[in-house]
Write a protein that holds these residues in place. Structure first.
Motif, PDB file in Angstrom:
ATOM      1  N   VAL A  49       0.835  -1.205   0.000  1.00 40.14           N
ATOM      2  CA  VAL A  49       0.000   0.000   0.000  1.00 40.14           C
ATOM      3  C   VAL A  49       0.868   1.253   0.000  1.00 40.14           C
ATOM      4  N   GLU A  50       1.902   1.259   0.839  1.00 37.41           N
ATOM      5  CA  GLU A  50       2.746   2.452   0.960  1.00 37.41           C
ATOM      6  C   GLU A  50       3.543   2.699  -0.308  1.00 37.41           C
ATOM      7  N   MET A 126       4.982   3.810   9.012  1.00 35.64           N
ATOM      8  CA  MET A 126       5.117   2.423   9.446  1.00 35.64           C
ATOM      9  C   MET A 126       4.122   1.577   8.661  1.00 35.64           C
ATOM     10  N   SER A 127       4.634   0.526   8.036  1.00 34.92           N
ATOM     11  CA  SER A 127       3.745  -0.424   7.398  1.00 34.92           C
ATOM     12  C   SER A 127       3.858  -1.702   8.207  1.00 34.92           C
ATOM     13  N   LEU A 128       2.793  -2.035   8.961  1.00 35.17           N
ATOM     14  CA  LEU A 128       2.884  -3.086   9.967  1.00 35.17           C
ATOM     15  C   LEU A 128       4.091  -2.757  10.837  1.00 35.17           C
ATOM     16  N   SER A 129       5.155  -3.577  10.875  1.00 35.90           N
ATOM     17  CA  SER A 129       6.260  -3.155  11.737  1.00 35.90           C
ATOM     18  C   SER A 129       7.515  -2.783  10.947  1.00 35.90           C
ATOM     19  N   VAL A 130       7.328  -2.397   9.689  1.00 35.81           N
ATOM     20  CA  VAL A 130       8.453  -1.984   8.868  1.00 35.81           C
ATOM     21  C   VAL A 130       8.369  -0.479   8.627  1.00 35.81           C
TER      22      VAL A 130
ATOM     23  N   SER B 147      -4.493  -4.422  10.901  1.00 35.06           N
ATOM     24  CA  SER B 147      -3.800  -3.836  12.028  1.00 35.06           C
ATOM     25  C   SER B 147      -3.816  -2.335  11.885  1.00 35.06           C
ATOM     26  N   SER B 150       1.712  -0.510  14.388  1.00 35.07           N
ATOM     27  CA  SER B 150       2.702  -1.584  14.488  1.00 35.07           C
ATOM     28  C   SER B 150       2.602  -2.447  15.741  1.00 35.07           C
ATOM     29  N   ALA B 153       0.213  -5.100  14.901  1.00 33.49           N
ATOM     30  CA  ALA B 153       0.781  -6.022  13.919  1.00 33.49           C
ATOM     31  C   ALA B 153       1.726  -7.002  14.615  1.00 33.49           C
ATOM     32  N   ARG B 154       2.535  -6.491  15.565  1.00 36.14           N
ATOM     33  CA  ARG B 154       3.468  -7.383  16.263  1.00 36.14           C
ATOM     34  C   ARG B 154       2.712  -8.413  17.095  1.00 36.14           C
ATOM     35  N   PRO B 163      -1.085 -10.240  10.074  1.00 39.42           N
ATOM     36  CA  PRO B 163      -1.564  -8.870  10.061  1.00 39.42           C
ATOM     37  C   PRO B 163      -1.603  -8.341   8.627  1.00 39.42           C
ATOM     38  N   ASN B 165      -2.167  -4.940   6.118  1.00 40.38           N
ATOM     39  CA  ASN B 165      -2.078  -3.501   6.104  1.00 40.38           C
ATOM     40  C   ASN B 165      -3.188  -2.957   5.216  1.00 40.38           C
ATOM     41  N   ILE B 293      13.161  -1.069  18.327  1.00 40.45           N
ATOM     42  CA  ILE B 293      12.460  -0.306  17.294  1.00 40.45           C
ATOM     43  C   ILE B 293      12.746   1.182  17.444  1.00 40.45           C
TER      44      ILE B 293
END
Ligand code: NA
Ligand code: NA
Lengths: 182, 350, 431
Positions: A49-50, A126-130, B147, B150, B153-154, B163, B165, B293
């Motif tokens: 998406v990003e 942030m895309s999920l945790s990236v 989600s 983040s 998502a985690r 999860p 996006n 993070i």
């Protein structure tokens, strides 16, 4: 000399259009692979998406602007065009090119300052945790608008010099899409 | 002076009513009529473009969500990664407010962005809204869940779900197509995003709060143009609005949504203890991950101390709110006394 | 509030458009100047600096270039030619069969795509050349497709309806159901219109053909499988939960390319042409979109649109007067604003009023989306007309298309009147 400059600009804008076309293909592949990979392997392509919205979309929508402007493909409402004949037509076209030039210069300048601000902030989402950096995409806009102002300036010059009907100008405005296709 | 106020959301959203409506009502009362407000709609500024709108002065007071601009506000955004500490919305709103007001790095960030922080709020405790029943950890394995940030998502990854996006405005469509099996969010999403038409289950598993908010970010020029007395008055008005907002978003909205959901035939599921346990262990494991993070992605130094400070504030406000109770007036008085009365309005945000 | 500035801005926009200034440039300059006048230089610069990126960096909008590519590839690879031949044979005994086939094509496509822009883009490139080859007058053929595209937002999925449901806190599913009935009414009305024109003016819409023209010996029904396969992939994937309407654009384009390549119908020259047409159309549409969003912000900041709606609603109106007022209001706003902005600006004023008059909000959502879609084809800012102009510029000028669309707007007004007089046309389905 002038002819060479016009040819160079024509080729340059054609390259922009091809880069835009590559952007279209990249977007198509990215989304398709994401859907397939999500369905078959439960593993979506990260940050689809990003990347689609922050990179491909910006690239496709703005970079080829100079190409569109060169080919006179900006949409106008030609309700009163019958009124503009002879010298009136020339004055009117000069006015139109001047306004387009003004708009593109404004946009180039303002989007440049916006891009610098995003660069300094190191913008990302942030895309999920990236973390996906997004600031580079902002620099496509001033580039695209600066090139579009260059084309508008050339068109204004050709119009004021009364040269827009000469063969080299006609060649500059060409709208060929890559050969005849039946 | 009439300030241009932008909730970034339509009137049906709590960020508009009561948050900005209360500010607009209280502002003239707290400033002897010297300041008033005009609320602008989302067609002028929405949460996605709020930063630019604030910086250019199109908007003078705006609802700025740090998670939309983590590059600009990393220290405030980091608190969003501690979502799972949230068990009581008013506690989280007050803790977030005190944290940002007293955190030097946060204040530095706001200065650079060109805005002044005037309070935060919090959502209700997030739950799972799904189209399939979830009782055991096995039920959730492989489910595709939207989600909203983040930490969620985690958690989904930790627990074996996948999860997804999905932009918030696409939630409805994705759920109706079956692209997602559910979403981690506020029960109020059932009504505000019309998920009530699609979801079949509310899984009552506490997933934490969305409290990384800046309900009122004031354009620095507009702030400087106010006298210290006007700033004090502005903050008094903002404080009342913040508490009213959390009261609505954190409790009333989701309660109403739950009632409507029950009428619409949704089933509320209290999952097995195993799911609570695995979520508990996630929270502890995740706190360590957040430090990493913070340093690698947000570029924050001293993250461990910052996280500890925030946890301390959560405990402090848990005690305070235990004492004063959940009456909005009492909480507003407490935050006014504990946070805002200690601010020096000659220097704050300048 | 600077209502005067807002009204002056509208006048300035009209003057610039009449002076042949590109639509995007006119919108951008007027918004910039207007915001400068009202709020000062820095806010005006701020709007210029951020709107272009904010508008375009959108996941939902990414469906538009993808659906455009699908349409261009399908056209250049000749996947669609036989579809219309087949439709033509089916509907041959009816006058205007091909035109009706095009409208029905839009209706079918509407069931997979969420915006009328994408729908017009995809169908326009496919249908218009066929219609013109069959002897339709260019203005009518292009007008039919510009109007037919609006069905895309009436039949679910529909982005406008989702946003309305969220804003008005009403059931999206019910609004979708109502949208089906209005979408079908629109399709039927357009078909009737085409038949009537064919009967009365055979110079505009050719009457039924005598024999078949080209492929009389072959059976077109056996040759339309590529397009049917494409439809099966897109519909099947959407209803099977494989992908969303936004993703459907990319999947549709990919399947068009795969089918065309497999049939040996997509040499590089054609593919290149399809790609460049996609890029050109996307650029000239989205820059107008940027301008339209700026102009909407300008009108929002000036308070003009809010002022107009609150003035109209301040009059003590009967139900009938209220409804006429709402129709007129949106027809006017639809001339100058993009549909999302028009909806966001007016609903805060109208919703309390509608609640007071105990208007059914599901029914109103359907009516509203229909009204906003009419705005997509009214001059001077008619995005659907702009798309069609881009996919069919060799056949018709913008003026021609706006002229061609007039009859369809008349049909839309009849539908609006029916919706208001007989709300049960919608509520029978939605409850
Ligand atoms: Na549709
Ligand atoms: Na219009």
């Amino acid at each position: 000399m002038r002819s060479a400059a016009l040819t160079l600009l024509r080729h340059l804008t054609n390259v922009l259009a091809l880069v835009g076309a590559l952007g279209v293909i990249a977007m198509l592949l990215h989304v398709t692979v994401d859907v397939i990979s999500r369905q078959l392997f439960q593993r979506p392509v990260p940050a689809t998406v990003e990347i689609v919205s922050r990179y491909y979309m910006v690239l496709i929508s703005f970079l080829p602007l100079a190409w569109t402007e060169r080919r006179n493909e900006m949409i106008t409402v030609d309700i009163l065009s019958g009124l503009f004949r002879g010298p009136l037509d020339r004055i009117n076209m000069a006015f139109v090119h001047l306004l387009s030039l003004a708009a593109f210069i404004f946009l180039a300048y303002t989007t440049w300052s916006a891009a610098l601000r995003e660069y300094e902030a190191g913008s990302f989402v942030m895309s999920l945790s990236v973390a996906v950096p997004i600031w580079p995409g902002y620099f496509l806009l001033p580039l695209a608008f600066a090139l579009a102002s260059l084309i508008s300036a050339v068109k204004l010059y050709l119009c004021l010099a009364g040269r827009e009907r000469e063969p080299e100008s006609e060649a500059f405005f060409e709208t060929d899409n890559g050969g005849p296709v039946q | 002076e009439e300030l241009r106020l932008a909730p970034g959301a339509p009137p049906s959203h709590p960020a508009h009513t009561p948050l900005y409506v209360t500010l607009a009502e209280e502002l003239p009362k707290e400033t002897d009529g010297t300041l008033t407000g005009n609320i602008l709609g989302p067609e002028v500024a929405n949460v996605g473009n709020m930063k630019g709108a604030l910086q250019s002065g199109v908007v003078q007071v705006g609802n700025l969500l740090p998670l939309y601009f983590p590059g600009d506000l990393p220290n405030s955004a980091l608190m969003g990664d501690l979502a799972f500490l949230g068990r009581d919305p008013q506690v989280m709103g007050a803790a977030m407010t005190e944290y940002v007001v007293t955190c030097e790095d946060c204040q530095e960030e706001f200065k650079k962005l060109g805005a002044v922080f005037a309070g935060a709020g919090s959502s209700d405790v997030y739950v799972l809204l799904t189209t399939k029943p979830v009782r055991t950890p096995d039920d959730i394995k492989g489910m595709r869940l939207r989600s909203g940030g983040s930490p969620f998502a985690r958690w989904a990854e930790y627990i074996g779900a996948s999860p997804v996006n999905v932009p918030v405005n696409d939630t409805f469509e994705s759920m109706s197509q079956g692209v997602i099996d559910g979403t981690m969010g506020s029960a109020a999403d059932l009504t505000s995003y019309r998920l009530i038409d699609l979801a079949k289950y509310i899984i009552d598993l506490p997933l934490g709060t969305y409290h990384a908010t800046v309900n009122f970010a004031v354009n620095t020029d507009a702030w400087k143009a106010m006298s210290p007395e006007q700033r004090r008055g502005f903050v008094r008005a903002a404080n009342k609005a913040n508490i009213a907002f959390t009261q609505t978003w954190g409790y009333e909205r989701s309660n109403v949504a739950r009632e409507e959901a029950e009428k619409a035939g949704l089933e509320v599921i209290k999952p097995d203890q195993a799911l609570f346990d695995v979520t508990e262990s996630f929270v502890e494991d995740d706190l360590k991950a957040v430090v990493g993070i913070a340093e690698s992605q947000y570029g924050i130094t001293d993250a461990e101390a910052k996280i500890a400070r925030f946890r301390e504030l959560v405990e402090k406000w848990t005690k305070i709110i235990d004492e004063v109770g959940h009456e909005p007036e009492a909480i507003a008085a407490a935050t006014q006394k504990e946070v805002w009365d200690k601010v020096d309005y000659e220097s704050y945000g300048m | 509030m600077s209502i005067t500035t807002g009204l002056l801005g509208i006048c300035a926009l009209l003057v610039l458009l009449a002076l042949r200034v590109p639509v995007a440039v006119a919108l951008i300059l007027v918004s910039f100047g207007g915001i400068w006048l009202m709020l000062g230089f820095t806010p005006a610069v701020g709007i210029l600096a951020t709107t272009p990126y904010d508008f375009v960096a959108s996941w939902t909008l990414s469906a538009v270039p993808m659906f455009l590519l699908m349409g261009f590839v399908a056209y250049h690879a000749g996947l669609t030619t036989r579809l219309f031949e087949a439709a033509d044979r089916l509907l041959r005994h009816l006058p205007g069969g091909l035109g009706m086939a095009a409208v029905l094509g839009c209706t079918g496509f509407a069931a997979v795509c969420g915006s009328s822009l994408a729908c017009a883009a995809a169908m326009g490139r496919i249908a218009i050349p066929e219609m013109i080859r069959a002897g339709y007058r260019a203005s009518f053929a292009t007008g039919a497709l510009a109007a037919g595209g609006t069905i895309g937002a009436l039949i679910p999925p529909s982005i406008l309806m989702i946003i309305y449901g969220v804003f008005a806190e009403t059931s999206v599913t019910k609004v979708f159901l109502g949208g089906i009935s209005v979408g079908i009414m629109t399709a039927v009305a357009y078909c009737l219109l085409i038949v009537a024109v064919a009967k009365l003016r055979p110079d505009i819409v050719p009457l039924a053909k005598e024999g078949s023209s080209l492929h009389a010996e072959s059976n077109p029904f056996l040759e339309i499988w590529p397009i049917l396969l494409m439809i099966v992939v897109v519909f099947g994937g959407l209803f099977g939960g494989v992908f969303t309407a936004t993703e459907a654009g990319a999947i549709g384009a990919a399947s068009a390319i795969v089918i065309a390549v497999a049939m040996g119908r997509l040499p590089w020259a054609r593919f290149r042409k399809a790609l460049l047409e996609t890029v050109g159309t996307t650029v000239s549409l989205f820059i107008i979109g940027v301008g339209a969003v700026m102009f909407t912000r300008f009108l929002g900041l000036s308070g003009t649109a809010g002022f107009i709606s609150s003035t109209l609603t301040a009059w003590d109106l009967s139900y009938a007067e209220l409804m006429i007022m709402i129709v007129v209001l949106y027809l006017i706003l639809g001339m100058f604003m993009e549909p999302f902005g028009a909806m966001l600006i007016t609903l805060p004023v109208l919703l309390p009023l509608l609640n007071a008059a105990s208007v059914n909000l599901v029914w109103f959502g359907v009516l509203l989306v229909k009204l906003l879609e009419v705005g997509m084809i009214t001059p001077p800012l008619g995005m659907n007309v702009f798309v069609i102009r881009n996919v069919a510029h060799q056949y018709a000028s913008l003026n021609d298309i706006f002229r061609g669309v007039a009859l369809f707007i008349a049909a839309d007004i009849v539908i609006l009147a029916l919706l208001i007089m007989f709300p049960q046309l919608v509520t029978a389905l939605t409850g």
